[in-house]
Design a protein around this motif. Structure first.
Motif, PDB file in Angstrom:
ATOM      1  N   THR A  85       0.917  -1.128  -0.168  1.00  0.00           N
ATOM      2  CA  THR A  85       0.040   0.044   0.067  1.00  0.00           C
ATOM      3  C   THR A  85       0.900   1.294  -0.116  1.00  0.00           C
ATOM      4  OG1 THR A  85      -1.775   1.242   0.922  1.00  0.00           O
ATOM      5  CG2 THR A  85      -0.197   0.104   2.710  1.00  0.00           C
ATOM      6  N   VAL A  86       0.543   2.350  -0.477  1.00  0.00           N
ATOM      7  CA  VAL A  86       1.247   3.647  -0.723  1.00  0.00           C
ATOM      8  C   VAL A  86       0.687   4.695  -0.042  1.00  0.00           C
ATOM      9  CG1 VAL A  86       0.552   3.824  -3.010  1.00  0.00           C
ATOM     10  CG2 VAL A  86       2.491   4.965  -2.317  1.00  0.00           C
ATOM     11  N   PHE A  87       1.156   5.443   0.726  1.00  0.00           N
ATOM     12  CA  PHE A  87       0.760   7.012   0.996  1.00  0.00           C
ATOM     13  C   PHE A  87       1.379   8.001   0.155  1.00  0.00           C
ATOM     14  CE2 PHE A  87       0.245   3.999   4.758  1.00  0.00           C
ATOM     15  CZ  PHE A  87      -0.954   4.221   5.221  1.00  0.00           C
ATOM     16  N   PRO A 137      14.303  -2.674   4.295  1.00  0.00           N
ATOM     17  CA  PRO A 137      13.467  -3.875   4.513  1.00  0.00           C
ATOM     18  C   PRO A 137      11.903  -3.853   4.470  1.00  0.00           C
ATOM     19  CG  PRO A 137      14.354  -3.464   6.455  1.00  0.00           C
ATOM     20  CD  PRO A 137      15.044  -2.558   5.551  1.00  0.00           C
ATOM     21  N   GLN A 138      11.057  -4.439   3.304  1.00  0.00           N
ATOM     22  CA  GLN A 138       9.802  -4.205   3.142  1.00  0.00           C
ATOM     23  C   GLN A 138       9.008  -2.756   3.126  1.00  0.00           C
ATOM     24  OE1 GLN A 138       8.441  -6.880   6.700  1.00  0.00           O
ATOM     25  NE2 GLN A 138       8.057  -8.181   5.214  1.00  0.00           N
ATOM     26  N   ARG A 139       9.922  -1.715   2.605  1.00  0.00           N
ATOM     27  CA  ARG A 139       9.330  -0.694   2.232  1.00  0.00           C
ATOM     28  C   ARG A 139      10.323   0.316   1.432  1.00  0.00           C
ATOM     29  NH1 ARG A 139       7.658  -0.013   8.244  1.00  0.00           N
ATOM     30  NH2 ARG A 139       7.300  -2.088   7.651  1.00  0.00           N
ATOM     31  N   TYR A 140       9.781   1.293   1.014  1.00  0.00           N
ATOM     32  CA  TYR A 140      10.667   2.235   0.200  1.00  0.00           C
ATOM     33  C   TYR A 140       9.919   3.506   0.273  1.00  0.00           C
ATOM     34  CZ  TYR A 140       8.414   0.738  -4.036  1.00  0.00           C
ATOM     35  OH  TYR A 140       7.560   0.405  -5.122  1.00  0.00           O
ATOM     36  N   PHE A 141      10.748   4.660   0.292  1.00  0.00           N
ATOM     37  CA  PHE A 141      10.419   5.857   0.341  1.00  0.00           C
ATOM     38  C   PHE A 141      10.773   6.866  -0.675  1.00  0.00           C
ATOM     39  CE2 PHE A 141      10.292  10.217   1.930  1.00  0.00           C
ATOM     40  CZ  PHE A 141       9.007  10.408   2.471  1.00  0.00           C
ATOM     41  N   VAL A 142      10.076   7.507  -1.620  1.00  0.00           N
ATOM     42  CA  VAL A 142      10.427   8.217  -2.865  1.00  0.00           C
ATOM     43  C   VAL A 142      10.044   9.725  -2.637  1.00  0.00           C
ATOM     44  CG1 VAL A 142      10.052   8.237  -5.305  1.00  0.00           C
ATOM     45  CG2 VAL A 142       9.776   6.105  -4.250  1.00  0.00           C
ATOM     46  N   THR A 143      11.072  10.464  -3.126  1.00  0.00           N
ATOM     47  CA  THR A 143      10.781  12.180  -3.262  1.00  0.00           C
ATOM     48  C   THR A 143      11.384  12.404  -4.535  1.00  0.00           C
ATOM     49  OG1 THR A 143      13.227  12.422  -2.433  1.00  0.00           O
ATOM     50  CG2 THR A 143      11.375  12.272  -0.679  1.00  0.00           C
ATOM     51  N   SER A 144      10.365  13.382  -4.954  1.00  0.00           N
ATOM     52  CA  SER A 144      10.588  13.823  -6.382  1.00  0.00           C
ATOM     53  C   SER A 144      10.043  15.475  -6.446  1.00  0.00           C
ATOM     54  CB  SER A 144       9.735  13.158  -7.310  1.00  0.00           C
ATOM     55  OG  SER A 144       9.724  13.532  -8.817  1.00  0.00           O
ATOM     56  N   ASP A 145      11.370  16.100  -7.306  1.00  0.00           N
ATOM     57  CA  ASP A 145      10.668  17.548  -7.561  1.00  0.00           C
ATOM     58  C   ASP A 145       9.526  17.496  -8.286  1.00  0.00           C
ATOM     59  OD1 ASP A 145      10.818  20.217  -7.992  1.00  0.00           O
ATOM     60  OD2 ASP A 145      12.568  20.091  -9.560  1.00  0.00           O
ATOM     61  N   TYR A 182       6.157   9.425  -1.820  1.00  0.00           N
ATOM     62  CA  TYR A 182       5.398   8.258  -1.763  1.00  0.00           C
ATOM     63  C   TYR A 182       6.183   7.338  -0.765  1.00  0.00           C
ATOM     64  CZ  TYR A 182       3.481   9.722  -6.023  1.00  0.00           C
ATOM     65  OH  TYR A 182       2.911  10.630  -7.202  1.00  0.00           O
ATOM     66  N   ALA A 183       5.330   6.644   0.121  1.00  0.00           N
ATOM     67  CA  ALA A 183       5.912   5.693   1.062  1.00  0.00           C
ATOM     68  C   ALA A 183       5.262   4.316   0.852  1.00  0.00           C
ATOM     69  CB  ALA A 183       5.619   6.356   2.398  1.00  0.00           C
ATOM     70  N   PHE A 184       5.940   3.526   0.361  1.00  0.00           N
ATOM     71  CA  PHE A 184       5.569   1.922  -0.075  1.00  0.00           C
ATOM     72  C   PHE A 184       5.677   1.246   1.271  1.00  0.00           C
ATOM     73  CE2 PHE A 184       6.479   4.388  -3.770  1.00  0.00           C
ATOM     74  CZ  PHE A 184       4.989   3.840  -4.725  1.00  0.00           C
ATOM     75  N   PHE A 185       4.663   0.336   1.743  1.00  0.00           N
ATOM     76  CA  PHE A 185       4.871  -0.397   2.813  1.00  0.00           C
ATOM     77  C   PHE A 185       4.166  -1.773   2.521  1.00  0.00           C
ATOM     78  CE2 PHE A 185       4.156   3.820   4.482  1.00  0.00           C
ATOM     79  CZ  PHE A 185       5.365   3.821   5.201  1.00  0.00           C
ATOM     80  N   ALA A 186       4.795  -2.863   2.782  1.00  0.00           N
ATOM     81  CA  ALA A 186       4.499  -4.194   2.467  1.00  0.00           C
ATOM     82  C   ALA A 186       3.426  -4.583   3.860  1.00  0.00           C
ATOM     83  CB  ALA A 186       5.483  -5.233   2.506  1.00  0.00           C
ATOM     84  N   LEU A 187       2.172  -4.384   3.750  1.00  0.00           N
ATOM     85  CA  LEU A 187       1.018  -4.452   4.714  1.00  0.00           C
ATOM     86  C   LEU A 187      -0.006  -5.076   4.030  1.00  0.00           C
ATOM     87  CD1 LEU A 187       0.857  -0.478   6.136  1.00  0.00           C
ATOM     88  CD2 LEU A 187       2.106  -2.553   7.055  1.00  0.00           C
TER      89      LEU A 187
END
Length: 412
Positions: free
Chosen positions: A310-312, A334-342, A351-356
């Motif tokens: 799921t992504v916030f 582990p089990q997540r990643y966080f993306v920033t963009s101009d 965007y914050a992706f979580f394995a939930l």
């Protein structure tokens, strides 16, 4: 809304030569053109030789002098004559369900080919909501090939990210000062090595090598306004707002399709294109689905499987030390990643992706440019919740989250 993976839908029932697009599953294994049952040797003749199917160059060269005897065509008075560049007749009539980016781009390309296109969109009027959309170099090259005027107008509203450093950073051990270190995997063997950038993507170099436009972003409302304007230049009344397609009836090969709209009206078309989003009414009818219905275990919803993530998402205005040097960054762990963009005008989108597990719904949704839903628990600070899921991660993520208004956070 937890994140699901969906499929685009294309339905066509029109003139005899377009049967490959009909909804009947038996057509999926057929070729686009029907081949006469008579053999090639009885229908293709040269001045002195009959050609049998052969792949050698001598036989192929003889086709230039061939006299083709066309098999007799079956006459059917029920079929209407459709126009071609060298043939009179009415234009093919296209109904498109959904006026999002996909539906509008389809409409523009078809209008440019001379088709009679009408888009049926559920929103009463287009409003400026929805976040930025990234276009990679290959996608931009397709836009340019499809319509150079459209491409130039998009460039006027574009923010380039591919001209700056873009890549993957260590989500847990990045320094916290937004520093620009070289790519290195030395940290795997040396605990004292800097663990900031794992790898930077050569987006600019690849674009230069193949003479492609640079990767970047455009706000969805700007893109939609440009597409609508370009379509209206060809057909001013191409779109009907507030009246979506709810169902359809296919009349069989060559007989077209009737669509039923929300107001109860029926419209006849040769082709129906389903571009009405992930919870598509067209796809639901085509595959016997129930709109937005979830399986008991919540792993499947209207034919779409839960991706496992799921992504916030949120947006803020913040000046970081690497702002002018970076386009987008992916912090992995582990089990997540966080993306920033101009995304232009000093804004940063994250965007914050979580394995939930499925059903982990906390934040409202504005998915696909739709209007923002109400938050399930209005008193919950969604920024604090996202921070709690990143406990122990780099301070660079916390700096971005701390600058984000909680009311801007959405879940998709």
């Amino acid at each position: 809304m937890t994140r699901f993976v969906g499929l685009a839908v294309f339905l066509a029932t029109s003139s005899p030569f377009s049967s490959a697009f009909a909804p009947n599953t038996q057509h999926r294994r057929q070729t686009f053109l029907s081949i006469p049952s008579s053999s090639a040797s009885s229908s293709i003749k040269t001045k002195s030789t009959t050609i049998t199917p052969n792949t050698n160059h001598a036989a192929l060269s003889m086709v230039a002098n061939a006299v083709v005897e066309s098999p007799p065509q079956q006459q059917d008075d029920d079929y209407e004559l459709l126009s071609l560049p060298a043939r009179p007749g009415r234009p093919l009539k296209i109904a498109i369900a959904g006026g999002g980016v996909g539906g509008l781009m389809t409409a523009l390309c078809m209008l440019k080919k001379g088709f009679d296109v009408t888009v049926y969109e559920k929103t009463a009027a287009f409003a400026r909501f929805g976040g930025p959309i990234q276009f990679a170099s290959n996608a931009l090259s397709v836009l340019k090939e499809a319509d150079e005027t459209l491409f130039n107008r998009i460039m006027e509203k574009f923010t380039f990210t591919g001209t700056r450093a873009c890549g993957i950073k260590d989500g847990l051990r990045a320094d916290g000062n937004f520093r620009m270190t070289n790519d290195s995997l030395d940290y795997l063997f040396n605990k004292d090595a800097p663990a900031d950038w794992f790898v930077k993507f050569p987006l600019k170099g690849c674009a230069d090598l193949y003479d492609l436009p640079y990767t970047g972003v455009i706000d969805r409302p700007d893109l939609q306004e440009i597409l609508i304007d370009e379509c209206r230049k060809i057909k001013p009344d191409f779109i009907q707002n507030g009246n979506p397609v709810e169902s359809y009836v296919s009349h069989g090969k060559g007989k077209g399709v009737t669509v039923t709209l929300a107001d109860g009206a029926d419209e006849k078309a040769d082709i129906l294109v389903g571009a009405d989003g992930i919870w598509s009414a067209v796809r639901a009818q085509m595959y016997g689905e129930e709109i937005k219905k979830s399986s008991t275990n919540l792993l499947r919803r209207q034919g779409c499987n839960y991706s496992g993530y799921t992504v916030f998402a949120g947006e803020t205005i913040i000046s970081t030390p690497d702002y002018y040097e970076t386009g987008y960054k992916v912090y992995i762990g582990p089990q997540r990643y966080f993306v920033t963009s101009d995304v232009g005008d000093g804004r940063i989108q994250w965007y914050a992706f979580f394995a939930l597990p499925p059903g982990s719904k906390r934040a409202p949704s504005g998915w696909g440019g739709s209007e923002r839903e109400e938050q399930a628990n209005p008193t919950e600070n969604l920024v604090d919740y996202v921070k709690s899921l990143h406990e122990g991660w780099t301070d660079e993520i916390m700096t971005v989250l701390d600058a984000t208004p909680p009311e801007s956070v959405e879940q998709r």
